[in-house]
Motif scaffolding. Sequence first.
Motif, short mmCIF file in Angstrom:
data_model
loop_
_atom_site.label_atom_id
_atom_site.label_comp_id
_atom_site.label_asym_id
_atom_site.label_seq_id
_atom_site.Cartn_x
_atom_site.Cartn_y
_atom_site.Cartn_z
N PRO A 59 -22.44 49.57 -10.51
CA PRO A 59 -21.35 49.49 -11.49
C PRO A 59 -19.96 49.32 -10.89
O PRO A 59 -19.01 49.03 -11.61
CB PRO A 59 -21.47 50.82 -12.24
N TRP A 60 -19.83 49.50 -9.59
CA TRP A 60 -18.54 49.24 -8.94
C TRP A 60 -18.49 47.82 -8.36
O TRP A 60 -17.55 47.44 -7.70
CB TRP A 60 -18.28 50.27 -7.84
N GLY A 61 -19.55 47.03 -8.66
CA GLY A 61 -19.59 45.65 -8.20
C GLY A 61 -19.24 44.67 -9.31
O GLY A 61 -19.06 45.05 -10.48
N ARG A 62 -19.20 43.40 -8.98
CA ARG A 62 -18.72 42.37 -9.91
C ARG A 62 -19.72 42.05 -11.01
O ARG A 62 -19.34 41.73 -12.13
CB ARG A 62 -18.40 41.09 -9.12
N THR A 63 -21.02 42.10 -10.72
CA THR A 63 -22.02 41.55 -11.65
C THR A 63 -22.85 42.60 -12.38
O THR A 63 -23.87 42.27 -12.98
CB THR A 63 -22.97 40.61 -10.89
N SER A 64 -22.47 43.86 -12.36
CA SER A 64 -23.27 44.90 -12.98
C SER A 64 -23.09 44.94 -14.49
O SER A 64 -22.09 44.47 -15.04
CB SER A 64 -22.88 46.26 -12.40
N SER A 65 -24.06 45.54 -15.17
CA SER A 65 -23.98 45.77 -16.61
C SER A 65 -23.31 47.11 -16.89
O SER A 65 -23.40 48.05 -16.10
CB SER A 65 -25.37 45.77 -17.23
N PHE A 66 -22.65 47.19 -18.01
CA PHE A 66 -22.03 48.42 -18.49
C PHE A 66 -21.05 49.05 -17.50
O PHE A 66 -20.99 50.27 -17.34
CB PHE A 66 -23.11 49.44 -18.88
N THR A 67 -20.27 48.21 -16.84
CA THR A 67 -19.27 48.74 -15.90
C THR A 67 -18.21 49.56 -16.61
O THR A 67 -17.61 50.46 -16.02
CB THR A 67 -18.60 47.59 -15.13
N GLU A 68 -17.97 49.24 -17.89
CA GLU A 68 -16.94 49.97 -18.63
C GLU A 68 -17.31 51.44 -18.81
O GLU A 68 -16.43 52.31 -18.89
CB GLU A 68 -16.69 49.31 -20.00
N VAL A 69 -18.62 51.74 -18.85
CA VAL A 69 -19.07 53.12 -18.95
C VAL A 69 -18.76 53.86 -17.65
O VAL A 69 -18.27 54.99 -17.65
CB VAL A 69 -20.58 53.19 -19.26
N TRP A 70 -19.04 53.21 -16.55
CA TRP A 70 -18.78 53.80 -15.23
C TRP A 70 -17.28 53.96 -14.99
O TRP A 70 -16.82 54.98 -14.48
CB TRP A 70 -19.41 52.93 -14.15
N ASP A 71 -16.50 52.96 -15.39
CA ASP A 71 -15.05 52.99 -15.18
C ASP A 71 -14.40 54.19 -15.86
O ASP A 71 -13.36 54.68 -15.40
CB ASP A 71 -14.41 51.70 -15.72
N LYS A 72 -14.98 54.66 -16.94
CA LYS A 72 -14.42 55.79 -17.68
C LYS A 72 -14.33 57.04 -16.81
O LYS A 72 -13.44 57.88 -17.00
CB LYS A 72 -15.29 56.05 -18.92
N TRP A 73 -15.24 57.16 -15.86
CA TRP A 73 -15.31 58.38 -15.04
C TRP A 73 -14.80 58.17 -13.61
O TRP A 73 -14.66 59.13 -12.85
CB TRP A 73 -16.75 58.89 -15.02
N TYR A 74 -14.53 56.95 -13.25
CA TYR A 74 -14.04 56.67 -11.90
C TYR A 74 -12.59 57.15 -11.74
O TYR A 74 -11.76 56.95 -12.63
CB TYR A 74 -14.14 55.18 -11.60
N ILE A 75 -12.31 57.76 -10.60
CA ILE A 75 -10.96 58.21 -10.27
C ILE A 75 -10.49 57.39 -9.06
O ILE A 75 -11.13 57.41 -8.01
CB ILE A 75 -10.94 59.71 -9.92
#
Length: 379
Positions: free
Chosen positions: A346-362
């Motif tokens: 999810p921190w890569g360019r082509t992953s699915s649902f990156t927006e879910v992961w981004d919510k918790w990334y600091i």
Amino acid sequence: MLRVGGTHEAVVMTLRRVNVVILVLLALAFLIIVQRNLLNLSDFLHKENTDAGVVLPFESELSPDLRLEPRKGEEIPVLITAAEDRLGAVVAAMNSVYSNSKANVVFHIVTLNDTVDHLKVWLSKTTLKNIKYKIVIFKPELLNGKISKEPQTLDAEKPLTFARYYLPLYIPEAEKAIYLDDDIIVQGDIQELYEITLKPGHAAAFSDDCDSVSAKGIIRGAGNQNNYIGFLDFKKEAIKKLGMRANTCSFNPGVIIANLTEWKNQNITGQLKHWKELNTKEDLYSNTLAESVTTPPLLIVFYKRHSTIDPMWHIRHLGLTGAGNRYSPQFVKAAKLLHWNGHYKPWGRTSSFTEVWDKWYIPDPTGKFHPVRKHIGDK
């Protein structure tokens, strides 16, 4: 008579002195034996912990705010590994666990020496300063000659993937613990996962890969990774002797609920090390479809001897091609734990649902780690 009496008293006094000397000598001998036993025990414990890659004492730092108002209740030990090139993943996973629960979570972060300073900055300079954690240093040289170095076995070059083998040594004071891969986001209360009941005699609980929810994630390219034949070479004599069925449903060790007491009693760590090292001699699973040298020993040791986790607590395959077409946004939102196992993180360019992961990334305060995202105009 006086002379005889005086002689008797002298003899008695001499015997008393002798007895005192003997008692003193016996006491000294006892103390020496106790000291030697304690030293031997200390050496044994040091050797046991060193063999597992643990450097004691643990390094622990708590934020001032946490010391003033700690979370109450039973401690929930959560072990997670922290590789330098994936620290952003660790941060997001820990943040999701901590933010979605009021439980007294203690993170046991297993990492390498060259990652500690970067990790400490991220933990102390961001909102993660409120979490409770311990840092454990893993010694990768202890795996030298004990794992396959075949080019196609991706995790052979990632020593931290083997940290889950040594759970009781990293968390010696706990009776139960949770292990999480770093490419995970927890959306439910971790207390609920921790309270899952394991069957008597079971040292761990996993998510089976054939359950109805996970089956939706077995997509093109995953092959037979939902059963044992995808991980083990059933043509090898050592595997044949085990009497396991090739079509048995496998499980994913990215999430583990461990009964550490049973783990120690059954010497699970020793069994896992045995199969890991035997593979270097007999190639029992290095060339299988799964391309994993971490999962097969777990599949062998826990064959039909593990409890199961609620499927919604381990929604997998988000990192495989096309996963985004298999899961609806509503389903992903309802999942209690999401796992991007596979090549697409999810921190890569082509992953699915990156927006879910981004919510918790600091964001990294040092600026070293940056999620890769598409920009306007990218094709």
